[in-house]
Design a protein around this motif. Sequence first.
Motif, PDB file in Angstrom:
ATOM      1  N   SER A   1       5.360  -0.886   8.512  1.00  0.00           N
ATOM      2  CA  SER A   1       5.584   0.460   7.829  1.00  0.00           C
ATOM      3  C   SER A   1       6.877   0.975   7.200  1.00  0.00           C
ATOM      4  O   SER A   1       7.992   0.442   7.568  1.00  0.00           O
TER       5      SER A   1
ATOM      6  N   ASP B   1       0.895  -1.088  -0.051  1.00  0.00           N
ATOM      7  CA  ASP B   1      -0.044   0.043   0.019  1.00  0.00           C
ATOM      8  C   ASP B   1       0.944   1.162  -0.133  1.00  0.00           C
ATOM      9  O   ASP B   1       1.474   1.771   0.981  1.00  0.00           O
ATOM     10  N   TYR B   2       1.069   1.674  -1.196  1.00  0.00           N
ATOM     11  CA  TYR B   2       1.979   2.965  -1.333  1.00  0.00           C
ATOM     12  C   TYR B   2       1.468   4.145  -0.670  1.00  0.00           C
ATOM     13  O   TYR B   2       2.318   4.938   0.062  1.00  0.00           O
ATOM     14  N   LYS B   3       0.151   4.355  -0.631  1.00  0.00           N
ATOM     15  CA  LYS B   3      -0.451   5.635   0.013  1.00  0.00           C
ATOM     16  C   LYS B   3      -0.371   5.526   1.497  1.00  0.00           C
ATOM     17  O   LYS B   3      -0.056   6.444   2.074  1.00  0.00           O
ATOM     18  N   ASN B   4      -0.430   4.382   1.921  1.00  0.00           N
ATOM     19  CA  ASN B   4      -0.378   4.108   3.505  1.00  0.00           C
ATOM     20  C   ASN B   4       1.017   3.830   3.869  1.00  0.00           C
ATOM     21  O   ASN B   4       1.397   3.734   5.137  1.00  0.00           O
ATOM     22  N   ARG B   5       1.901   3.607   3.092  1.00  0.00           N
ATOM     23  CA  ARG B   5       3.366   3.476   3.287  1.00  0.00           C
ATOM     24  C   ARG B   5       3.453   1.907   4.222  1.00  0.00           C
ATOM     25  O   ARG B   5       4.046   2.009   5.199  1.00  0.00           O
ATOM     26  N   THR B   6       2.771   0.861   3.587  1.00  0.00           N
ATOM     27  CA  THR B   6       2.792  -0.104   4.411  1.00  0.00           C
ATOM     28  C   THR B   6       3.009  -1.470   3.449  1.00  0.00           C
ATOM     29  O   THR B   6       2.761  -1.340   2.239  1.00  0.00           O
TER      30      THR B   6
ATOM     31  N   ASN C   1      -4.548   3.969  15.909  1.00  0.00           N
ATOM     32  CA  ASN C   1      -5.400   3.069  16.541  1.00  0.00           C
ATOM     33  C   ASN C   1      -5.193   3.260  18.044  1.00  0.00           C
ATOM     34  O   ASN C   1      -4.259   2.563  18.626  1.00  0.00           O
TER      35      ASN C   1
ATOM     36  N   SER D   1      -3.922  -5.169  11.119  1.00  0.00           N
ATOM     37  CA  SER D   1      -4.216  -3.790  10.618  1.00  0.00           C
ATOM     38  C   SER D   1      -3.223  -2.894  10.462  1.00  0.00           C
ATOM     39  O   SER D   1      -2.135  -2.734  10.916  1.00  0.00           O
ATOM     40  N   GLY D   2      -3.666  -2.024   9.202  1.00  0.00           N
ATOM     41  CA  GLY D   2      -2.363  -1.082   8.858  1.00  0.00           C
ATOM     42  C   GLY D   2      -2.847   0.410   9.441  1.00  0.00           C
ATOM     43  O   GLY D   2      -2.128   1.145   8.946  1.00  0.00           O
ATOM     44  N   LEU D   3      -3.861   0.326  10.349  1.00  0.00           N
ATOM     45  CA  LEU D   3      -4.385   1.727  10.967  1.00  0.00           C
ATOM     46  C   LEU D   3      -3.054   2.229  11.685  1.00  0.00           C
ATOM     47  O   LEU D   3      -2.657   1.546  12.464  1.00  0.00           O
ATOM     48  N   ARG D   4      -2.743   3.536  11.274  1.00  0.00           N
ATOM     49  CA  ARG D   4      -1.509   4.094  12.152  1.00  0.00           C
ATOM     50  C   ARG D   4      -2.319   4.767  13.513  1.00  0.00           C
ATOM     51  O   ARG D   4      -1.365   4.620  14.421  1.00  0.00           O
TER      52      ARG D   4
END
Length: 227
Positions: free
Chosen positions: A181, A70-75, A155, A150-153
């Motif tokens: 990340s 996920d480039y936008k979330n950098r993950t 959280n 979860s890729g939620l930063r």
Amino acid sequence: RKKFIGKPLAVCFPSSSIEVKKIVDIANEFRLSLVPQGGNTGLSGGATPNNNQEQVVVCLKRMNKIISTDYKNRTITLQAGCSLSQLQIEAKKLGLFFPLDFTSREDATVGGFLSTNAGGLSVLKYGSARSMCLGIEVVLPDGNVWNGLSGLRKNNAGYDVKDLFIGSEGTLGFITSAVVSLVSNPTQKYTSLLISKDLNSTLNFFCDVQLKSNNQLTAFEIMTDEA
């Protein structure tokens, strides 16, 4: 190092968390001890079974798939058997950077460096493995699978359960997948060698460099005469 010698009852090479779960279920049924193993690059003996041929080694090196990026979330989400080098290459494809690094990068695995909360060469600036992990999936000792991928930063929903497993050396369960990340590539790097007269002057210099570089110092190593 030939310091730790083990003789396992068997060695299992699962390729998915479901297969890890099945191994744990069988181990519980027959009351067998399991020893998690990644790239087997550790020097402290944590991935070595005892010498009595009564423990089963579970090596996760076949679990080496990149699940998603996920480039936008950098993950990057990936299985625990992926090597550190494989992760770094995948990050580079996105034009980004995974800052954790050490010399055994070709063999050391994601599950291994999370289980040991590895620090690596750039810990001053980027922190240890725990600070680079957003989520994990774990097979628990009772055979249940806890999915915290979860890729939620941001959280703040209750306890940060994943942090219990990171650094636990596999004693609380098998880390089978993770979300890590990424950061932007550094644009410039400078390396310097300084000869100092004593430890105190070295530490003063370290503090001065941190201040003048606006805390951008990546690594700082002291080499004594003995070293």
